[in-house]
Motif scaffolding. Sequence first.
Motif, PDB file in Angstrom:
ATOM      1  N   LEU A 271       0.538  -1.251   0.068  1.00 21.57           N
ATOM      2  CA  LEU A 271       0.264   0.226  -0.203  1.00 21.57           C
ATOM      3  C   LEU A 271       0.665   1.507  -0.077  1.00 21.57           C
ATOM      4  CD1 LEU A 271      -2.819  -1.282   2.821  1.00 21.57           C
ATOM      5  CD2 LEU A 271      -2.875  -0.161   0.175  1.00 21.57           C
ATOM      6  N   ALA A 272       2.297   1.353   0.449  1.00 19.48           N
ATOM      7  CA  ALA A 272       2.693   1.842   0.364  1.00 19.48           C
ATOM      8  C   ALA A 272       2.958   3.404  -1.044  1.00 19.48           C
ATOM      9  CB  ALA A 272       4.738   1.906   0.962  1.00 19.48           C
ATOM     10  N   ASP A 273       2.539   4.866  -0.506  1.00 18.80           N
ATOM     11  CA  ASP A 273       3.004   5.180  -1.486  1.00 18.80           C
ATOM     12  C   ASP A 273       3.669   6.499  -0.661  1.00 18.80           C
ATOM     13  OD1 ASP A 273       2.069   7.664  -3.504  1.00 18.80           O
ATOM     14  OD2 ASP A 273       0.579   6.857  -3.849  1.00 18.80           O
ATOM     15  N   PRO A 274       4.311   7.237  -1.315  1.00 22.63           N
ATOM     16  CA  PRO A 274       5.253   8.531  -1.236  1.00 22.63           C
ATOM     17  C   PRO A 274       4.251   9.534  -0.401  1.00 22.63           C
ATOM     18  CG  PRO A 274       6.190   7.790  -3.177  1.00 22.63           C
ATOM     19  CD  PRO A 274       5.711   6.770  -2.537  1.00 22.63           C
TER      20      PRO A 274
ATOM     21  N   VAL B 246      -2.030   4.913   5.109  1.00 23.72           N
ATOM     22  CA  VAL B 246      -1.530   2.993   4.790  1.00 23.72           C
ATOM     23  C   VAL B 246      -1.488   2.126   5.998  1.00 23.72           C
ATOM     24  CG1 VAL B 246       0.501   2.500   4.192  1.00 23.72           C
ATOM     25  CG2 VAL B 246      -0.032   4.534   3.010  1.00 23.72           C
ATOM     26  N   GLN B 247      -1.213   2.586   7.736  1.00 27.92           N
ATOM     27  CA  GLN B 247      -1.258   1.479   8.240  1.00 27.92           C
ATOM     28  C   GLN B 247      -2.124   1.527   8.935  1.00 27.92           C
ATOM     29  OE1 GLN B 247       2.117   2.486  11.844  1.00 27.92           O
ATOM     30  NE2 GLN B 247       3.605   1.321  10.243  1.00 27.92           N
ATOM     31  N   GLU B 248      -3.553   2.389   9.411  1.00 29.61           N
ATOM     32  CA  GLU B 248      -4.249   2.162   9.508  1.00 29.61           C
ATOM     33  C   GLU B 248      -5.491   0.993   8.412  1.00 29.61           C
ATOM     34  OE1 GLU B 248      -8.398   4.994   9.766  1.00 29.61           O
ATOM     35  OE2 GLU B 248      -6.559   5.796  10.868  1.00 29.61           O
ATOM     36  N   TYR B 249      -5.270   1.853   7.394  1.00 29.34           N
ATOM     37  CA  TYR B 249      -5.983   0.798   6.222  1.00 29.34           C
ATOM     38  C   TYR B 249      -5.350  -0.634   6.131  1.00 29.34           C
ATOM     39  CZ  TYR B 249      -8.563  -0.121   1.535  1.00 29.34           C
ATOM     40  OH  TYR B 249      -9.545  -0.540   0.555  1.00 29.34           O
ATOM     41  N   GLY B 250      -3.933  -0.852   6.462  1.00 29.91           N
ATOM     42  CA  GLY B 250      -3.800  -2.031   5.917  1.00 29.91           C
ATOM     43  C   GLY B 250      -4.237  -3.436   7.334  1.00 29.91           C
TER      44      GLY B 250
ATOM     45  N   TYR C 219      -6.898   5.197  -1.455  1.00 27.28           N
ATOM     46  CA  TYR C 219      -6.732   6.577  -1.406  1.00 27.28           C
ATOM     47  C   TYR C 219      -7.608   8.004  -0.956  1.00 27.28           C
ATOM     48  CZ  TYR C 219      -1.992   4.698  -0.597  1.00 27.28           C
ATOM     49  OH  TYR C 219      -1.054   3.750  -1.319  1.00 27.28           O
ATOM     50  N   SER C 220      -8.038   7.084  -2.286  1.00 34.78           N
ATOM     51  CA  SER C 220     -10.085   8.958  -2.074  1.00 34.78           C
ATOM     52  C   SER C 220     -10.861   8.059  -0.685  1.00 34.78           C
ATOM     53  CB  SER C 220     -10.203   8.281  -3.344  1.00 34.78           C
ATOM     54  OG  SER C 220     -11.083   7.680  -3.386  1.00 34.78           O
ATOM     55  N   GLY C 221     -10.760   7.061  -0.354  1.00 34.30           N
ATOM     56  CA  GLY C 221     -12.048   6.749   0.199  1.00 34.30           C
ATOM     57  C   GLY C 221     -12.397   6.192  -0.187  1.00 34.30           C
ATOM     58  N   THR C 222     -12.776   5.834  -1.743  1.00 31.51           N
ATOM     59  CA  THR C 222     -14.254   5.028  -2.272  1.00 31.51           C
ATOM     60  C   THR C 222     -14.036   3.522  -1.734  1.00 31.51           C
ATOM     61  OG1 THR C 222     -13.645   6.858  -3.718  1.00 31.51           O
ATOM     62  CG2 THR C 222     -15.068   4.966  -4.688  1.00 31.51           C
ATOM     63  N   LEU C 223     -13.155   2.866  -1.527  1.00 29.86           N
ATOM     64  CA  LEU C 223     -12.611   1.689  -1.185  1.00 29.86           C
ATOM     65  C   LEU C 223     -12.730   1.466   0.223  1.00 29.86           C
ATOM     66  CD1 LEU C 223     -13.123  -0.738  -3.687  1.00 29.86           C
ATOM     67  CD2 LEU C 223     -11.231  -0.916  -3.591  1.00 29.86           C
TER      68      LEU C 223
ATOM     69  N   LYS D 108       0.354  -4.291  -6.190  1.00 31.64           N
ATOM     70  CA  LYS D 108       1.869  -4.258  -6.721  1.00 31.64           C
ATOM     71  C   LYS D 108       2.536  -4.151  -8.140  1.00 31.64           C
ATOM     72  CE  LYS D 108       4.418  -5.403  -2.974  1.00 31.64           C
ATOM     73  NZ  LYS D 108       5.822  -6.606  -2.365  1.00 31.64           N
ATOM     74  N   ASN D 109       1.101  -4.757  -8.625  1.00 35.88           N
ATOM     75  CA  ASN D 109       0.691  -4.673 -10.254  1.00 35.88           C
ATOM     76  C   ASN D 109       0.764  -2.967 -10.395  1.00 35.88           C
ATOM     77  OD1 ASN D 109       0.084  -5.199 -13.115  1.00 35.88           O
ATOM     78  ND2 ASN D 109      -1.488  -6.406 -12.391  1.00 35.88           N
ATOM     79  N   PRO D 110       1.186  -2.665 -12.350  1.00 35.19           N
ATOM     80  CA  PRO D 110       1.198  -1.664 -12.361  1.00 35.19           C
ATOM     81  C   PRO D 110       0.327  -1.052 -13.169  1.00 35.19           C
ATOM     82  CG  PRO D 110       4.038  -2.726 -12.552  1.00 35.19           C
ATOM     83  CD  PRO D 110       2.508  -3.422 -11.756  1.00 35.19           C
ATOM     84  N   LYS D 111      -0.383  -2.058 -13.524  1.00 31.84           N
ATOM     85  CA  LYS D 111      -1.754  -2.255 -14.606  1.00 31.84           C
ATOM     86  C   LYS D 111      -2.612  -1.547 -13.439  1.00 31.84           C
ATOM     87  CE  LYS D 111      -0.581  -4.762 -18.833  1.00 31.84           C
ATOM     88  NZ  LYS D 111      -0.814  -5.035 -19.786  1.00 31.84           N
ATOM     89  N   ASN D 112      -3.041  -1.906 -11.959  1.00 27.80           N
ATOM     90  CA  ASN D 112      -4.337  -2.114 -11.069  1.00 27.80           C
ATOM     91  C   ASN D 112      -3.641  -0.802 -10.447  1.00 27.80           C
ATOM     92  OD1 ASN D 112      -4.591  -4.253 -12.364  1.00 27.80           O
ATOM     93  ND2 ASN D 112      -4.775  -5.818 -10.430  1.00 27.80           N
ATOM     94  N   LEU D 113      -3.145   0.252 -11.326  1.00 26.50           N
ATOM     95  CA  LEU D 113      -3.310   1.580 -10.219  1.00 26.50           C
ATOM     96  C   LEU D 113      -4.365   1.881  -9.631  1.00 26.50           C
ATOM     97  CD1 LEU D 113       0.024   3.415 -12.095  1.00 26.50           C
ATOM     98  CD2 LEU D 113      -0.031   2.092 -10.297  1.00 26.50           C
TER      99      LEU D 113
END
Length: 181
Positions: A18-21, A28-32, A74-78, A62-67
């Motif tokens: 889930l990490a994203d700069p 990220v940790q809360e969601y994880g 991160y938008s809170g939609t999912l 981690k799949n780049p096609k699944n960004l």
Amino acid sequence: MSIEDLRIKCRELLYQALADPSQCQEKVQEYGNELEESIYTLYIGHEKKYRSCIRSKISNLKNPKNLHLKKLIYSGTLSPKTFAGMSAMEMACEELRDLRASYTQAGVQEHQLPQRADGVQTSEIKCKKCERFNCTVTMISRGTLFLPGWVRSGNPDEEMMTFAICNECGEQWYHSGWICL
């Protein structure tokens, strides 16, 4: 390894996936944590399914096609609970979903028996089921259909097969002795 050690390790792997700069590490940790808890709840008592689900989520994140997954997260939609229950098909990118749908459609069309519109309507053939003289007859190539072994046992020189459908009751049969399907 105890189940608690396994869960800690899975949380760490989810954090890394889930990490994203651009995102807050706490978020990220809360969601994880919530995601791992939701997956654990889904598969409580089924360690193999739990591990498999964790692996699936990590590889899709981690799949780049699944960004799109990270964007939705991160938008809170999912929500973590919704994401935990998603199948591989639901997580797939749009391109892969379209490709799978086209393969499925092609496979179905290849293995379906012909539709009534393809044939010639006739009143010369009597249906064994409803005993009416309202049928559609179609000539089809034996090589284009997936047919049971007993259908293919005919003469190998026969390129075409005559197929009939009753327009009244829907009974289907083919010419080799007019065997009902």
